[in-house]
Enzyme design. Structure first.
Site, PDB file in Angstrom:
ATOM      1  N   ASP A  54     -23.866  46.309 -50.627  1.00 55.81           N
ATOM      2  CA  ASP A  54     -24.123  46.586 -49.228  1.00 55.81           C
ATOM      3  C   ASP A  54     -22.676  46.710 -48.363  1.00 55.81           C
ATOM      4  O   ASP A  54     -21.641  46.686 -49.076  1.00 55.81           O
ATOM      5  CB  ASP A  54     -24.987  45.238 -48.669  1.00 55.81           C
ATOM      6  CG  ASP A  54     -24.324  44.012 -48.921  1.00 55.81           C
ATOM      7  OD1 ASP A  54     -23.041  43.641 -48.708  1.00 55.81           O
ATOM      8  OD2 ASP A  54     -25.304  43.252 -49.533  1.00 55.81           O
ATOM      9  N   LYS A  76     -26.811  46.312 -45.908  1.00 60.94           N
ATOM     10  CA  LYS A  76     -27.562  46.128 -44.601  1.00 60.94           C
ATOM     11  C   LYS A  76     -26.866  45.865 -43.396  1.00 60.94           C
ATOM     12  O   LYS A  76     -26.158  44.894 -43.217  1.00 60.94           O
ATOM     13  CB  LYS A  76     -28.478  44.766 -44.621  1.00 60.94           C
ATOM     14  CG  LYS A  76     -29.044  44.510 -46.120  1.00 60.94           C
ATOM     15  CD  LYS A  76     -30.047  43.033 -46.073  1.00 60.94           C
ATOM     16  CE  LYS A  76     -29.091  41.995 -46.346  1.00 60.94           C
ATOM     17  NZ  LYS A  76     -30.017  41.020 -46.696  1.00 60.94           N
ATOM     18  N   MET A 189     -21.423  35.422 -38.647  1.00 60.06           N
ATOM     19  CA  MET A 189     -22.470  36.152 -37.829  1.00 60.06           C
ATOM     20  C   MET A 189     -22.353  35.551 -36.488  1.00 60.06           C
ATOM     21  O   MET A 189     -23.669  35.698 -35.819  1.00 60.06           O
ATOM     22  CB  MET A 189     -23.517  36.227 -38.491  1.00 60.06           C
ATOM     23  CG  MET A 189     -23.805  36.750 -39.696  1.00 60.06           C
ATOM     24  SD  MET A 189     -25.186  36.657 -40.587  1.00 60.06           S
ATOM     25  CE  MET A 189     -25.179  34.991 -41.510  1.00 60.06           C
TER      26      MET A 189
END
Ligand code: SAH
Length: 288
Positions: A54, A76, A189
């Site tokens: 990814d 993603k 995140m």
């Protein structure tokens, strides 16, 4: 590093420890710098028939995958998933069922906020043999390359890793526990929720002047650090156009960067970033 590693790999492979067919290896690709790969990761990368990766896996790491291996990009980025998690799980099961040596390359460590646990569960459910290979998690890469020890006898006796992504569980944060003193907080995140994180930590007792930093693209040539305090970091992030992948680190240890940053910050060329002169003015806000 690569030629020496190949020699070691050669010996290990001679011991019959090669990747068997029909097996899935969930492999940590580290935070970006290929020198931070484990030897096990490199060996499996050179044996794989098919590699699923990814956006967190750097080009420099992908360049070390066996040249004739099939490569499948599975996403993603947020809101731009090439494949859903369920589709990735199903693909891993199908490819292993076809007898291939399947490598699932994941940024950092597969079991650190990487949904590696879900992929391993799916494989176990379908009786597919699998192996998990640890990787250097981005917090470790960021701390060493930005000069921020995550624990320190004088400043932090514990370190908490937490996700700031609402859907990954960030909505249910235990604020009193996260705001504890003498603790380093590493938020994966966390950029989207940074204003709320700052506000809530301060409301739960963490000092507004606690040193805090954002480490963007840690260990890559594009690594950038934006440093301030718990109170100032959200505005600094906006002014500097901070973007994922990035970690937020909160705690007194962040201040050690002034002394421990491997390349002294004042020796680095500081150039304006994305038309944000505020960033250039902060000696600890550096483009590297
Ligand atoms: N398994 C990964 C984390 C996956 S979650 C690991 O162990 O590091 C994705 C988040 O990890 C990103 O949003 C960011 O917060 C962090 N991340 C991954 N690579 C990073 C890097 N090179 N620099 C800074 N943060 C990174």
């Amino acid at each position: 590093m690569i030629p020496e590693a190949s020699a070691t790999l050669g010996r290990a492979t001679d011991c019959g420890d090669a990747a068997p067919r029909g097996k899935v290896c969930l492999v940590g690709a580290g935070p970006g710098d290929p020198d931070l790969l484990t030897l096990r990761a490199l060996r499996l990368m050179q044996q794989a028939d098919v590699v699923l990766h990814d956006h967190l896996v750097s080009e420099a790491v992908l360049a070390l995958v066996r040249a004739d291996a099939e490569r499948i990009y599975v996403g993603k980025r947020e809101r731009n998933h090439a494949l859903s998690q369920e589709e990735i799980n199903a693909l891993l099961v199908r490819l292993a069922g076809e007898g291939k040596r399947v490598l699932r390359l994941k940024g950092g460590d597969p079991f650190m906020f990487g949904r590696g646990g879900e992929e391993a569960e799916a494989l176990a459910e379908h009786d597919i043999p699998f192996e998990v290979v640890p990787g250097v998690t981005s917090a470790a890469g960021a701390s060493s390359r930005a000069g921020i020890p995550l624990t320190h006898r004088d400043y932090a006796q514990s370190c908490v890793f937490v996700t700031g992504h609402r859907r990954e569980g960030g909505a249910q944060m235990d604020w009193p526990a996260l705001a504890r003193a003498r603790q380093t907080l590493v938020i994966y995140m966390g950029l989207g929720m940074l204003p709320e994180i700052s506000r809530r930590l301060i409301a739960h007792g963490r000092g507004a002047d606690t040193p805090a930093a954002i480490v963007e693209r840690a260990t890559t040539a594009a690594q950038r650090v934006v440093a301030g305090t718990l109170a100032t970091l959200p505005d600094l992030a906006k002014a500097c156009g901070a973007r994922p992948p990035a970690l937020v680190i909160v705690g007194e240890v962040v201040a050690l960067r002034e002394r421990l940053c491997p390349a002294r910050p004042d020796a680095l060329p500081v150039r304006p970033h994305r038309d944000a002169p505020e960033c250039a003015a902060d000696p600890l806000t550096t483009d590297r």
